[in-house]
Design a protein around this motif. Structure first.
Motif, mmCIF file in Angstrom:
data_model
loop_
_atom_site.group_PDB
_atom_site.id
_atom_site.type_symbol
_atom_site.label_atom_id
_atom_site.label_comp_id
_atom_site.label_asym_id
_atom_site.label_seq_id
_atom_site.Cartn_x
_atom_site.Cartn_y
_atom_site.Cartn_z
ATOM 1 N N MET A 129 0.840 -1.213 0.000
ATOM 2 C CA MET A 129 0.000 0.000 0.000
ATOM 3 C C MET A 129 0.869 1.254 0.000
ATOM 4 N N SER A 130 0.345 2.280 -0.634
ATOM 5 C CA SER A 130 1.005 3.580 -0.538
ATOM 6 C C SER A 130 0.753 4.130 0.861
ATOM 7 N N GLN A 131 1.517 5.146 1.247
ATOM 8 C CA GLN A 131 1.309 5.759 2.561
ATOM 9 C C GLN A 131 -0.103 6.323 2.666
ATOM 10 N N GLN A 132 -0.607 6.868 1.582
ATOM 11 C CA GLN A 132 -1.963 7.427 1.566
ATOM 12 C C GLN A 132 -3.011 6.330 1.794
ATOM 13 N N GLU A 133 -2.837 5.167 1.141
ATOM 14 C CA GLU A 133 -3.767 4.052 1.330
ATOM 15 C C GLU A 133 -3.708 3.519 2.770
ATOM 16 N N TRP A 134 -2.489 3.412 3.311
ATOM 17 C CA TRP A 134 -2.298 2.940 4.682
ATOM 18 C C TRP A 134 -2.956 3.901 5.687
ATOM 19 N N GLU A 192 -10.084 4.559 8.781
ATOM 20 C CA GLU A 192 -11.287 3.716 8.776
ATOM 21 C C GLU A 192 -11.368 2.876 10.051
ATOM 22 N N CYS A 193 -10.234 2.325 10.467
ATOM 23 C CA CYS A 193 -10.206 1.504 11.690
ATOM 24 C C CYS A 193 -10.570 2.347 12.911
ATOM 25 N N MET A 194 -10.034 3.545 12.991
ATOM 26 C CA MET A 194 -10.352 4.421 14.124
ATOM 27 C C MET A 194 -11.831 4.795 14.118
ATOM 28 N N ALA A 195 -12.391 5.045 12.948
ATOM 29 C CA ALA A 195 -13.825 5.353 12.852
ATOM 30 C C ALA A 195 -14.664 4.140 13.249
ATOM 31 N N SER A 236 -18.235 -7.681 10.869
ATOM 32 C CA SER A 236 -18.357 -7.388 9.435
ATOM 33 C C SER A 236 -18.023 -5.932 9.116
ATOM 34 N N LYS A 237 -17.963 -5.067 10.127
ATOM 35 C CA LYS A 237 -17.656 -3.649 9.932
ATOM 36 C C LYS A 237 -16.170 -3.333 10.089
ATOM 37 N N ILE A 238 -15.353 -4.307 10.479
ATOM 38 C CA ILE A 238 -13.925 -4.071 10.698
ATOM 39 C C ILE A 238 -13.237 -3.931 9.342
ATOM 40 N N PRO A 239 -12.661 -2.758 9.032
ATOM 41 C CA PRO A 239 -12.117 -2.492 7.696
ATOM 42 C C PRO A 239 -11.093 -3.497 7.163
ATOM 43 N N PRO A 240 -10.113 -3.969 7.947
ATOM 44 C CA PRO A 240 -9.137 -4.901 7.364
ATOM 45 C C PRO A 240 -9.729 -6.246 6.950
ATOM 46 N N LEU A 241 -11.004 -6.499 7.282
ATOM 47 C CA LEU A 241 -11.649 -7.742 6.880
ATOM 48 C C LEU A 241 -11.564 -7.933 5.367
ATOM 49 N N ARG A 242 -11.596 -6.848 4.614
ATOM 50 C CA ARG A 242 -11.564 -6.983 3.159
ATOM 51 C C ARG A 242 -10.191 -7.389 2.629
ATOM 52 N N PHE A 243 -9.174 -7.395 3.504
ATOM 53 C CA PHE A 243 -7.827 -7.819 3.106
ATOM 54 C C PHE A 243 -7.452 -9.178 3.680
ATOM 55 N N GLY A 244 -8.314 -9.758 4.523
ATOM 56 C CA GLY A 244 -7.960 -11.023 5.152
ATOM 57 C C GLY A 244 -9.161 -11.668 5.799
ATOM 58 N N SER A 245 -9.054 -11.955 7.089
ATOM 59 C CA SER A 245 -10.132 -12.615 7.806
ATOM 60 C C SER A 245 -10.135 -12.171 9.259
ATOM 61 N N VAL A 246 -11.247 -12.446 9.931
ATOM 62 C CA VAL A 246 -11.355 -12.171 11.361
ATOM 63 C C VAL A 246 -11.893 -13.432 12.026
ATOM 64 N N GLU A 247 -11.126 -13.959 12.965
ATOM 65 C CA GLU A 247 -11.564 -15.117 13.741
ATOM 66 C C GLU A 247 -12.320 -14.605 14.958
#
Length: 130
Positions: free
Chosen positions: A17-22, A28-31, A97-108
């Motif tokens: 990811m670029s710094q802007q994407e990161w 998003e995570c903080m929100a 389902s609202k946790i943003p990094p879910l779209r890049f991986g998984s949440v157990e």
């Protein structure tokens, strides 16, 4: 009931990811945490540093050993956790389902097992049998 949501993603995707994407993902995570807090579902949570900073500790036959890095090589690495309060597993899944990094991986999602005071231990047998 409390549920632990373990967030996993492929660190190579995050490194690309670029710094802007990161920065946008972190906002998003903080929100997400603000929303979960406002609704009374957020108990605690933290992001973890990358696996290069991990140390695995083992105790075997009374001998302590340490190994640099995570326990196992995997496609996805543990990135952090959310401790959530939910009525049941279905509500916990909806919250996760609202946790943003879910779209890049998984949440157990796992229920937290409350330890009982001595003399009132329940569930130990079933844990040992699994």
């Amino acid at each position: 009931m409390n549920y632990l949501a373990l967030v996993y993603y492929n660190e190579d995707i995050i490194r690309a990811m670029s710094q802007q994407e990161w920065d946008a993902l972190n906002r998003e995570c903080m929100a997400c945490v603000e929303g979960l807090s406002a609704s009374g579902h957020f108990v605690d949570g933290h992001a973890l540093q990358t696996t290069e900073t991990a140390t695995t500790v083992r105790l075997r036959d009374g001998r302590l050993s340490t190994t640099d890095g995570p326990f196992a090589e995997t496609k996805e690495q543990l990135a952090g956790f959310y401790l959530l309060q939910a009525r049941d597993l279905n509500e916990a899944i909806q919250l996760v389902s609202k946790i943003p990094p879910l779209r890049f991986g998984s949440v157990e999602v796992r229920p937290v097992r409350e330890l009982q005071p001595e003399g009132n231990i329940t569930g130990a047998k079933s844990l040992a049998e699994n």
